[in-house]
Design a protein around this motif. Structure first.
Motif, PDB file in Angstrom:
ATOM      1  N   ALA A  26       0.960  -1.203  -0.131  1.00 20.40           N
ATOM      2  CA  ALA A  26       0.010   0.093   0.119  1.00 20.40           C
ATOM      3  C   ALA A  26       0.882   1.394   0.007  1.00 20.40           C
ATOM      4  O   ALA A  26       0.374   2.244  -0.316  1.00 20.40           O
ATOM      5  N   ARG A  27       2.260   1.161   0.608  1.00 19.77           N
ATOM      6  CA  ARG A  27       2.985   2.226   0.373  1.00 19.77           C
ATOM      7  C   ARG A  27       3.460   2.767  -1.017  1.00 19.77           C
ATOM      8  O   ARG A  27       4.137   3.856  -1.239  1.00 19.77           O
ATOM      9  N   LEU A  28       3.489   1.787  -1.845  1.00 13.43           N
ATOM     10  CA  LEU A  28       4.013   1.822  -3.207  1.00 13.43           C
ATOM     11  C   LEU A  28       3.302   0.955  -4.127  1.00 13.43           C
ATOM     12  O   LEU A  28       3.943  -0.124  -4.791  1.00 13.43           O
ATOM     13  N   LEU A  51      -4.180  -4.152  -0.918  1.00 17.36           N
ATOM     14  CA  LEU A  51      -3.199  -3.342  -0.724  1.00 17.36           C
ATOM     15  C   LEU A  51      -2.970  -3.577   0.541  1.00 17.36           C
ATOM     16  O   LEU A  51      -3.372  -3.204   1.705  1.00 17.36           O
ATOM     17  N   SER A  52      -1.718  -4.524   0.725  1.00 18.98           N
ATOM     18  CA  SER A  52      -1.315  -4.924   1.989  1.00 18.98           C
ATOM     19  C   SER A  52      -0.487  -3.720   2.665  1.00 18.98           C
ATOM     20  O   SER A  52       0.066  -2.855   2.359  1.00 18.98           O
ATOM     21  N   LEU A 104       0.514   0.786   7.438  1.00 23.18           N
ATOM     22  CA  LEU A 104       1.733   1.481   7.480  1.00 23.18           C
ATOM     23  C   LEU A 104       1.699   2.809   6.678  1.00 23.18           C
ATOM     24  O   LEU A 104       2.514   3.565   6.449  1.00 23.18           O
ATOM     25  N   ALA A 105       0.717   2.847   5.616  1.00 22.32           N
ATOM     26  CA  ALA A 105       0.488   3.703   4.551  1.00 22.32           C
ATOM     27  C   ALA A 105      -0.258   4.923   5.201  1.00 22.32           C
ATOM     28  O   ALA A 105      -0.999   4.810   5.850  1.00 22.32           O
ATOM     29  N   ASP A 106      -0.231   5.820   4.315  1.00 21.53           N
ATOM     30  CA  ASP A 106      -0.857   7.228   4.566  1.00 21.53           C
ATOM     31  C   ASP A 106      -2.318   6.897   4.060  1.00 21.53           C
ATOM     32  O   ASP A 106      -2.432   6.592   3.033  1.00 21.53           O
ATOM     33  N   VAL A 115      -5.572  -3.714   3.305  1.00 19.99           N
ATOM     34  CA  VAL A 115      -5.834  -4.453   4.538  1.00 19.99           C
ATOM     35  C   VAL A 115      -4.519  -4.646   5.401  1.00 19.99           C
ATOM     36  O   VAL A 115      -3.488  -4.168   4.657  1.00 19.99           O
ATOM     37  N   THR A 116      -4.778  -4.909   6.451  1.00 21.01           N
ATOM     38  CA  THR A 116      -3.378  -5.224   7.330  1.00 21.01           C
ATOM     39  C   THR A 116      -3.685  -6.792   7.372  1.00 21.01           C
ATOM     40  O   THR A 116      -4.727  -7.395   7.930  1.00 21.01           O
TER      41      THR A 116
END
Length: 322
Positions: A32-34, A56-57, A61-63, A85-86
């Motif tokens: 999810a961060r990239l 989107l794992s 940690l993502a914005d 998701v986490t």
């Protein structure tokens, strides 16, 4: 340009190609961060006729605001849904079987929806499968290419998963993507110079999340600078490419040196250990200690190159006399 292609990845591509005709839905696990950089264009080509659920794992940690932009981007595409998701959160994972059934459409009542799980190394595929199965099925690890072979897992909700080894593509053409993947840990730390990755990452974080960078490392004013007008440099194996530090507009080397000096990287005589600074920055970024950060947005997706005009009927280039 970064290039490699281990033998097990070539085998994995062949296995994916052979299994796809029997598959109803593809789950592609993205970081999810990239989400752009962690999407494998080779997999997109292989699965272009299948409905896709983009998971989107590491959404924790993502914005969150950037994640909403990415979900809207994917949901706007045909036969595609996105779900942040986490992968360790069982409640969030419960939505996945239902979404797979919705994407698959009508499936015979006497069989499960067949779902292939794909993704590049170290994006959380195995953690996702273990979470869906409710037990440890797939081996996990904080390094690339832990899964080495295809495996089948039946989960609740009449869904059968086929896990695949993490597959990287032969060459990463986009320089920015290569550095972002290296920063996240999806590429082994030996693939690109470790300090170079940290220097570029420091500059990118200064551009996107200056407050988070300053707060974590107690930095003063960030050393902004004017990009050089001739910022392009020529790679040994390719065409001129933009200097990522110039595009970021920040001196990543100076920022990394200050991080190193504040975190045990100041040697006798005042020499700064940049490798120590790189270890601190990249490890803490991967562990989420700088906060919830996303390294790219849909606006960062490179524009598709313009298609070459078709030749005239007699084979001559358009606009030229026959």
């Amino acid at each position: 340009m970064l290039g490699w292609y281990p033998g097990h990845m070539h085998k994995a591509r062949r296995q994916i190609t052979e299994a796809l005709p029997e598959i109803d839905v593809v789950i592609e696990v993205l970081d999810a961060r990239l989400p752009y950089s962690s999407a494998n264009p080779m997999l997109a080509e292989l699965t272009r006729h299948k409905p896709v659920l983009e998971v989107l794992s590491r959404a924790d940690l993502a914005d969150p605001e950037r994640t909403r932009e990415w979900v809207a981007h994917f949901d706007a595409q045909a036969d595609t849904r996105a779900l942040p998701v986490t992968t360790t959160n069982a409640r969030e994972l419960k939505r996945i079987p239902r979404l797979c059934h919705e994407l698959a459409g009508q499936v015979r009542a006497d069989r499960d929806v067949r779902v292939m799980v794909m993704g590049i190394p170290n994006v959380g595929k195995s953690t996702l499968i273990n979470g869906l199965a409710g037990k440890r099925i797939a081996k996990t690890g904080n390094e690339p290419a832990v899964t080495k072979r295809q495996q089948k897992v039946r989960i609740g909700g009449r869904v059968a998963l086929i896990d695949t080894p993490g597959v990287l593509w032969p060459k990463i053409e986009d320089q920015a993507s290569a550095y972002r993947l290296a920063a996240s840990g999806a590429i082994r730390d030996t693939a690109i110079d470790y300090v170079d990755v940290a220097v570029v990452t420091a500059a990118e974080l200064a551009r996107r999340y200056p407050e988070a960078l300053q707060a974590r490392y107690k930095l003063g004013a960030l050393p902004a600078y004017a990009p050089h007008p001739d910022a392009d440099r020529v790679e040994a194996d390719g065409p001129a490419r933009p200097d990522l530090l110039a595009l970021a507009g920040f001196d990543g080397h100076t920022i990394l040196a200050e991080i190193a000096a504040r975190r045990g990287g100041l040697r006798p005589g005042g020499e700064v250990d940049l490798h120590r600074g790189a270890e601190v920055l990249l490890h803490e970024l991967r562990d989420g200690k700088l906060g919830r950060l996303t390294l790219e947005t849909p606006a960062d997706i490179p524009a598709e190159p313009a298609a070459e005009p078709a030749p005239d009927e007699d084979g001559t280039p358009p606009g030229q006399p026959a």
